[in-house]
Design a protein around this motif. Structure first.
Motif, PDB file in Angstrom:
ATOM      1  N   ALA A  33       0.846  -1.191   0.000  1.00 51.85           N
ATOM      2  CA  ALA A  33       0.000   0.000   0.000  1.00 51.85           C
ATOM      3  C   ALA A  33       0.882   1.241   0.000  1.00 51.85           C
ATOM      4  N   VAL A  34       0.513   2.216  -0.810  1.00 50.71           N
ATOM      5  CA  VAL A  34       1.244   3.473  -0.892  1.00 50.71           C
ATOM      6  C   VAL A  34       0.244   4.609  -0.695  1.00 50.71           C
ATOM      7  N   VAL A  35       0.489   5.461   0.299  1.00 46.69           N
ATOM      8  CA  VAL A  35      -0.352   6.636   0.557  1.00 46.69           C
ATOM      9  C   VAL A  35       0.333   7.852  -0.056  1.00 46.69           C
ATOM     10  N   LEU A  36      -0.393   8.572  -0.902  1.00 49.97           N
ATOM     11  CA  LEU A  36       0.148   9.737  -1.609  1.00 49.97           C
ATOM     12  C   LEU A  36      -0.608  10.979  -1.152  1.00 49.97           C
ATOM     13  N   PRO A  37      -0.098  11.715  -0.155  1.00 50.50           N
ATOM     14  CA  PRO A  37      -0.782  12.934   0.285  1.00 50.50           C
ATOM     15  C   PRO A  37      -0.715  14.014  -0.810  1.00 50.50           C
ATOM     16  N   ALA A  38      -1.701  14.901  -0.786  1.00 54.20           N
ATOM     17  CA  ALA A  38      -1.753  16.041  -1.716  1.00 54.20           C
ATOM     18  C   ALA A  38      -1.593  15.585  -3.168  1.00 54.20           C
ATOM     19  N   THR A  39      -2.315  14.545  -3.553  1.00 55.05           N
ATOM     20  CA  THR A  39      -2.223  13.988  -4.906  1.00 55.05           C
ATOM     21  C   THR A  39      -3.633  13.798  -5.442  1.00 55.05           C
ATOM     22  N   ASP A  40      -3.958  14.501  -6.557  1.00 47.58           N
ATOM     23  CA  ASP A  40      -5.291  14.370  -7.141  1.00 47.58           C
ATOM     24  C   ASP A  40      -5.340  13.205  -8.124  1.00 47.58           C
ATOM     25  N   LEU A  41      -6.475  13.076  -8.830  1.00 51.43           N
ATOM     26  CA  LEU A  41      -6.691  11.922  -9.694  1.00 51.43           C
ATOM     27  C   LEU A  41      -5.659  11.843 -10.816  1.00 51.43           C
ATOM     28  N   GLN A  93      -2.686  13.325 -11.011  1.00 47.22           N
ATOM     29  CA  GLN A  93      -1.352  13.112 -10.458  1.00 47.22           C
ATOM     30  C   GLN A  93      -1.167  11.674  -9.970  1.00 47.22           C
ATOM     31  N   CYS A  94      -2.233  11.089  -9.427  1.00 49.92           N
ATOM     32  CA  CYS A  94      -2.157   9.702  -8.954  1.00 49.92           C
ATOM     33  C   CYS A  94      -1.900   8.748 -10.115  1.00 49.92           C
ATOM     34  N   ARG A  95      -2.606   8.970 -11.223  1.00 46.42           N
ATOM     35  CA  ARG A  95      -2.402   8.091 -12.377  1.00 46.42           C
ATOM     36  C   ARG A  95      -0.982   8.226 -12.924  1.00 46.42           C
ATOM     37  N   ALA A  96      -0.486   9.460 -12.979  1.00 47.03           N
ATOM     38  CA  ALA A  96       0.876   9.668 -13.468  1.00 47.03           C
ATOM     39  C   ALA A  96       1.903   9.022 -12.536  1.00 47.03           C
ATOM     40  N   ALA A  97       1.697   9.198 -11.226  1.00 44.61           N
ATOM     41  CA  ALA A  97       2.625   8.605 -10.256  1.00 44.61           C
ATOM     42  C   ALA A  97       2.578   7.079 -10.316  1.00 44.61           C
ATOM     43  N   ALA A  98       1.370   6.536 -10.492  1.00 46.14           N
ATOM     44  CA  ALA A  98       1.236   5.083 -10.555  1.00 46.14           C
ATOM     45  C   ALA A  98       1.963   4.508 -11.760  1.00 46.14           C
ATOM     46  N   GLU A  99       1.837   5.151 -12.911  1.00 44.80           N
ATOM     47  CA  GLU A  99       2.538   4.675 -14.105  1.00 44.80           C
ATOM     48  C   GLU A  99       4.056   4.756 -13.925  1.00 44.80           C
ATOM     49  N   LYS A 100       4.497   5.850 -13.272  1.00 45.63           N
ATOM     50  CA  LYS A 100       5.929   5.987 -13.010  1.00 45.63           C
ATOM     51  C   LYS A 100       6.420   4.862 -12.094  1.00 45.63           C
ATOM     52  N   ILE A 101       5.655   4.573 -11.050  1.00 41.16           N
ATOM     53  CA  ILE A 101       6.033   3.499 -10.124  1.00 41.16           C
ATOM     54  C   ILE A 101       6.043   2.162 -10.849  1.00 41.16           C
ATOM     55  N   ARG A 102       5.017   1.918 -11.671  1.00 41.00           N
ATOM     56  CA  ARG A 102       4.935   0.635 -12.379  1.00 41.00           C
ATOM     57  C   ARG A 102       6.112   0.446 -13.334  1.00 41.00           C
ATOM     58  N   ARG A 103       6.472   1.517 -14.070  1.00 40.40           N
ATOM     59  CA  ARG A 103       7.607   1.407 -14.992  1.00 40.40           C
ATOM     60  C   ARG A 103       8.901   1.134 -14.233  1.00 40.40           C
ATOM     61  N   MET A 105      -1.942  -2.560 -10.406  1.00 40.09           N
ATOM     62  CA  MET A 105      -2.058  -1.501  -9.407  1.00 40.09           C
ATOM     63  C   MET A 105      -3.477  -0.960  -9.418  1.00 40.09           C
ATOM     64  N   GLY A 106      -4.027  -0.791  -8.236  1.00 43.52           N
ATOM     65  CA  GLY A 106      -5.360  -0.213  -8.092  1.00 43.52           C
ATOM     66  C   GLY A 106      -5.312   0.962  -7.150  1.00 43.52           C
ATOM     67  N   GLY A 107      -5.949   2.064  -7.544  1.00 45.22           N
ATOM     68  CA  GLY A 107      -5.889   3.267  -6.736  1.00 45.22           C
ATOM     69  C   GLY A 107      -7.261   3.849  -6.464  1.00 45.22           C
ATOM     70  N   ARG A 150      -1.364  -3.652 -15.385  1.00 39.63           N
ATOM     71  CA  ARG A 150      -1.960  -2.371 -15.738  1.00 39.63           C
ATOM     72  C   ARG A 150      -2.344  -1.615 -14.467  1.00 39.63           C
ATOM     73  N   VAL A 151      -2.707  -0.340 -14.656  1.00 38.80           N
ATOM     74  CA  VAL A 151      -3.070   0.544 -13.547  1.00 38.80           C
ATOM     75  C   VAL A 151      -4.535   0.942 -13.704  1.00 38.80           C
ATOM     76  N   VAL A 152      -5.308   0.809 -12.626  1.00 34.59           N
ATOM     77  CA  VAL A 152      -6.700   1.266 -12.602  1.00 34.59           C
ATOM     78  C   VAL A 152      -6.864   2.162 -11.378  1.00 34.59           C
ATOM     79  N   VAL A 153      -7.330   3.381 -11.608  1.00 36.69           N
ATOM     80  CA  VAL A 153      -7.510   4.348 -10.518  1.00 36.69           C
ATOM     81  C   VAL A 153      -8.956   4.813 -10.534  1.00 36.69           C
ATOM     82  N   HIS A 154      -9.629   4.776  -9.378  1.00 36.99           N
ATOM     83  CA  HIS A 154     -11.013   5.216  -9.237  1.00 36.99           C
ATOM     84  C   HIS A 154     -11.072   6.442  -8.321  1.00 36.99           C
ATOM     85  N   SER A 155     -11.984   7.319  -8.611  1.00 38.48           N
ATOM     86  CA  SER A 155     -12.320   8.360  -7.655  1.00 38.48           C
ATOM     87  C   SER A 155     -13.544   7.909  -6.872  1.00 38.48           C
TER      88      SER A 155
END
Length: 1003
Positions: free
Chosen positions: A258-266, A268-278, A296-298, A334-339
């Protein structure tokens, strides 16, 4: 281990007191290889022995053990004259309670109350450029230091640093996961709640990511748990490298992070997740042997979500878990992020146990205890009603609702209570089981709604129950829940609970737990109900079977012919054609192939079936007695002949005489037998008169009678008289389709005859039987099954219960015993009675051979497999079989009978391959290399060609066997001497691979 700031401050104090320009501290526990260490520095030039972990480890290896009675502080010279090393034992700084004197008698003799175990650990300090090093060393080694002196202050500071380092070490070890060295779920709950509160206060977004390696179970399966734990640690290190200092990374459980990303919107979260996955997929794991893909699921909470009150830690965890499941179910990697505003997909659910455990110790203990007791109740209550009552009573103690019940629907869709538990007063102990609960219309509708929707439903406060102590004052605080029990995609029951005021307060984690527990209860109840019905049916069948058992034992035919193979079909067709005649039959074949059964079948299908069937084992009777045994004797014909005997030939008059092992007959008996075969008359021993009888001769041997004739051990004229019709018993290795039917027959026969419970073969045992070459043929199989039925524990015969004889190279000894005539079936399974086609020396052109493109492509696949990973070749043979079976099923609209005809194998064989292939596909175990995609169109083309050629008839070749032979030829071409690598490429064991090569060479 990360060094806290307090340790740095204490080291600065130590440096100030001693006047050192740098100070270092190193803490290590025993055993050092399995526990983390703590290393801290202040100043630019630490002492050389503590410059890094490697140097400190070498110092640790070279040190002498602490001895009892030595001083608290021990000093050691450094290789740098300007430096000093100070050593302390962890055990010496611990505070221990004083032993209390006891006047009562001790149970143990000679108790030692102060013999507490030692804590094995060492703390080293290193100081550089101290003022007057020699004086400092002498002072520290003095027992009585003057208070307030530099040495006294230094020793006190050393003890304080040691105690603080030990406390930090213990606290970190308690809070961190021992494998990944990351904080665990408890710290995640605390950190996440604080991060949510901070985001709400400052009007920021907050994101949560759940990260899981795809197919991580294969790492444990392939390398073992030790390397699996290493991979977990490597993933944790890789995650820590690509995150901000403000982010939090935790081990959520298993292989989920689990990774908690403070001050990160939708976005930014998707971009950060792709960076982490790569970053993660670019790393190599398990000692640089494997690369992993990651799903990854967010879940993201925006400032607007805080205003609506939607943001809670369990809610975000649930949405992130749903996103992770969606990423894995749609192929993974793959990465899936939900609001929180996104609608939940109706067909997507999280794991039943996900989110059950929280940071609330009391609640987690309750949930764990309920789960454990549920398992115990399931195992101890086979009756569905008793099981339901026990479960409801235990849940009532755990959650303390006013009313708790389990309902199911009867035939008229009315609610039928299975079990209930009702609070009779305000005390937790005041509860009654079995009391009937009367639900009003609103609460009955709630239960029906949960059964229809198949998900938990809640009746909001403000709707009190009509009965059972309801009051107007409680109506505003009354809450009710209905949780369905789902089994086999149907709601088989519903759990109902309600309460007033503060008696029933369930949060989202409680509802998640109740759903998970309900799913376990549903499976248990469903199985218990099925088992109860099954037991009733089996009792009825058992009564009927017991009535028929005596008759069954008497009529059980030990001579029954069991076969399914096309080879035996062809042989039996020939046998049935020749059986009605009176012609003499010679049966040849290896030992144990069932020659006596074939002889019995000839008699059974002949016109003499109602007459006598007499068996003479020529190898079991002494040569001196064989003549009298066959032809009989008169009284006084020889010493001991006190009465006359008519002989076996006379006993078989009108019927069939079976001469087993006829090659054992002495020459003098052969001459007399020849006359009988020619004239159908004989003279008893000692008699001068002849007797004529009507007897059909069937003979059998495992010898090559041609060789016996050539050596003079068997009469040529008798040989030709016997071989009017010649049948050859087929070795079991040449009719593999008969192995399992025969094995099941022998097991059932043995169990019935000995009054044992019927037993069945496991899938692994079946595979082991199919792979064996059976040098002892059917007789060996029968003895093997008897041993397995005796030694198997329970009703299933496991792989380890099958004890096989070693395979030998003598299997072909009897394959061409007598140059079998045209009645001998072919060994080619697809066309048993037709000889194989003649193949010209020059092969056909590649353009006319439909197999050539596949052969060429498989050569490239083999080269690629050997180049990419020479130590663990991929199982190309298994892939080829699985994909060919799946393609055939698809081309036949999943009708197994059509698909089996299409590939030219029996339906049972096709089903076995198809079920195994689909099971691996559903389990995600059918990973293929990227270049394997070039093979699939060639497989589809072959299946399509076979469908066009065969139509509604059986295919003229076994596609599975032909494809295996194509790959086997290619593997043997590339690896003529490397048996183990070739077997790995074919996806089989080395003995099976060798057997395939022998069979190919013999064909």
């Amino acid at each position: 281990m990360r060094t806290p700031e307090l340790i740095d401050r204490l080291l600065r104090l130590l440096s100030h007191i001693s006047g050192a320009s740098s100070a270092s501290m190193y803490l290590s526990m025993e055993p050092a290889e399995s526990q983390p260490t703590l290393l801290a520095h202040i100043g630019e030039h630490p002492v050389p022995e503590l410059v890094d972990d490697n140097a400190a480890a070498q110092l640790l290896d070279a040190q002498d053990a602490f001895q009892e009675g030595m001083e608290l502080v021990q000093l050691q010279a450094s290789e740098d004259a300007a430096c000093v090393l100070i050593r302390m034992s962890v055990d010496s700084i611990l505070v221990r309670p004083e032993a209390q004197a006891r006047e009562v008698d001790e149970r143990r003799s000679n108790p030692v109350v102060d013999a507490a175990p030692r804590i094995d650990g060492t703390i080293w300090f290193g100081l550089r450029d101290c003022r007057d090093v020699q004086s400092l060393v002498r002072a520290l080694q003095t027992d009585n230091l003057a208070p307030g002196t530099v040495a006294d202050q230094l020793r006190s500071t050393l003890a304080l640093c040691s105690k603080m380092a030990w406390s930090v070490y213990q606290l970190s070890g308690a809070l961190s996961d021992p494998i990944s060295q990351l904080p665990g779920r408890m710290e995640l709950q605390v950190f996440f709640k604080r991060a949510i509160a901070a985001a709400k206060q400052h009007g920021n977004s907050i994101s949560l990511m759940l990260i899981n390696p795809d197919d991580f179970s294969m790492i444990n399966h392939r390398y073992g748990r030790i390397h699996g734990d290493l991979a977990i640690r490597e993933v944790a290190d890789a995650l820590a490298q690509c995150l901000r200092q403000t982010d939090g990374v935790f081990r959520y459980g298993g292989a989920v992070f689990a990774v908690v990303l403070p001050a990160t919107d939708l976005q930014q979260c998707r971009a950060a997740a792709e960076k982490i996955r790569r970053h993660l997929i670019a790393q190599e794991y398990v000692g640089n042997h494997e690369r992993l893909t990651f799903s990854m699921g967010g879940a993201v909470a925006s400032p607007e979500d805080f205003e609506s009150g939607m943001v809670e830690a369990p809610v975000l965890l649930h949405r992130a878990d749903l996103a992770l499941n969606r990423a894995k179910l749609t192929g993974g990697a793959r990465v899936v992020v939900h609001s929180l505003k996104d609608e939940e997909e109706p067909n997507l659910t999280s794991s039943p146990l996900s989110g059950m455990f929280t940071a609330d110790t009391e609640k987690d203990y309750r949930n764990m205890l309920l789960l454990w007791e549920t398992v115990a109740l399931i195992s101890s209550h086979p009756d569905p009603s008793d099981m339901a009552a026990a479960m409801i009573d235990r849940l009532a103690i755990g959650f303390q609702p006013d009313r708790l019940a389990l309902f199911r629907l009867d035939g008229d869709d009315a609610l039928e209570p299975m079990a209930s538990n009702v609070r009779e007063d305000a005390s937790p102990e005041g509860r009654a089981s079995g009391r009937r609960i009367n639900l009003d219309a609103r609460h009955r509708a709630l239960v029906h709604e949960a059964l229809a929707s198949q998900k938990a439903e809640r009746l909001r406060p403000g709707h009190a129950a009509d009965g059972d102590n309801a009051t107007a004052d409680d109506s505003e605080n009354f809450t009710a829940y209905a949780v369905p029990l789902i089994a086999r995609d149907e709601a088989i029951a519903c759990m109902y609970l309600d309460g007033r005021g503060r008696r029933l307060q369930l949060d989202s984690s409680d509802v998640i737990f109740l759903n998970a527990l309900a799913s376990q209860m549903a499976v248990a109840l469903d199985r218990a109900q099925l088992a109860a019905g099954w037991i009733r049916e089996k009792d009825r069948e058992s009564r009927q079977l017991r009535e028929e058992l005596d008759e069954l034992k008497q009529t059980f035919n030990d001579k029954e012919m069991i076969y399914r193979s096309e080879e035996m079909e062809a042989l039996m067709d020939t046998l049935k054609r020749v059986a009605p005649s009176n012609a003499t039959v010679l049966i040849t074949g290896e030992s144990g192939t069932g020659k006596e059964h074939l002889a019995q079948a000839i008699h059974t299908h002949s016109n003499r079936a109602e007459a006598s069937y007499v068996v003479v084992d020529c190898g079991a009777v002494a040569h001196s007695l064989l003549e009298a045994e066959l032809f009989g004797h008169v009284k006084g014909a020889f010493t001991g002949a006190e009465s006359a005997s008519e002989g076996r030939i006379a006993q078989a008059d009108g019927g069939t005489l079976f001469l087993d092992e006829i090659g054992e007959l002495p020459l003098q008996v052969q001459a007399k037998l020849l006359r009988f075969v020619q004239e159908k008359e004989f003279s008893p021993v000692g008699s001068g008169t002849s007797r004529k009888v009507d007897v059909r001769i069937v003979a059998a041997t495992n010898r090559r009678l041609q060789d016996e004739v050539a050596t003079g051990n068997f009469r040529a004229d008798l040989y030709y008289r016997l071989q009017v019709i010649s049948l050859q018993a087929i070795p079991l290795r040449h009719r593999v389709a008969d192995v399992l039917p025969l094995a099941e027959h022998f097991i059932g026969q043995f169990c019935v005859q000995n009054g044992l419970q019927q037993k069945a073969l496991s899938s692994a045992a079946e595979e082991k039987l199919r792979d064996h070459s059976w040098p002892g043929n059917v007789r060996e199989l029968q003895h093997t099954m008897v041993r397995a039925a005796l030694t198997a524990q329970g009703v299933a015969i496991a792989e380890e219960d099958i004890v096989l004889l070693p395979e030998t190279s003598e299997h072909n000894r009897g394959e061409e015993i007598d140059g079998a005539s045209d009645v001998r079936p072919s060994m080619h399974s697809a066309a048993p009675a037709v000889p194989p086609p003649v193949v010209e020396h020059d092969p056909p052109a590649a353009s006319t051979d439909p197999w050539q493109p596949l052969r060429d492509e498989l050569l490239e696949q083999i080269d690629a497999a050997l180049t990419q990973n020479k130590s663990r070749p991929v199982p190309l043979g298994r892939w080829l079989t699985e994909d060919l079976v799946i393609a055939a099923a698809k081309a036949s609209d999943n009708v197994s009978r059509r698909a089996a005809r299409l590939v030219g194998v029996p339906e049972s064989t096709f089903r076995r391959h198809f079920e195994k292939a689909t099971a691996e596909l559903q389990a995600g175990l059918n990973n293929r290399t990227e270049n394997w995609g070039r093979v699939q169109p060639l497989i589809d083309k072959l299946v399509s060609m076979a469908r066009e050629q065969a139509g509604d008839e059986q295919a003229d070749m076994d596609l599975l066997d032909e494809a295996r032979l194509v790959l086997l030829d290619d593997v043997q071409t590339r690896l003529p001497e490397k048996i183990s690598v070739g077997a790995a490429l074919m996806g089989v064991t080395s003995p099976t691979y060798k057997r395939w090569l022998r069979a190919r060479d013999e064909a």
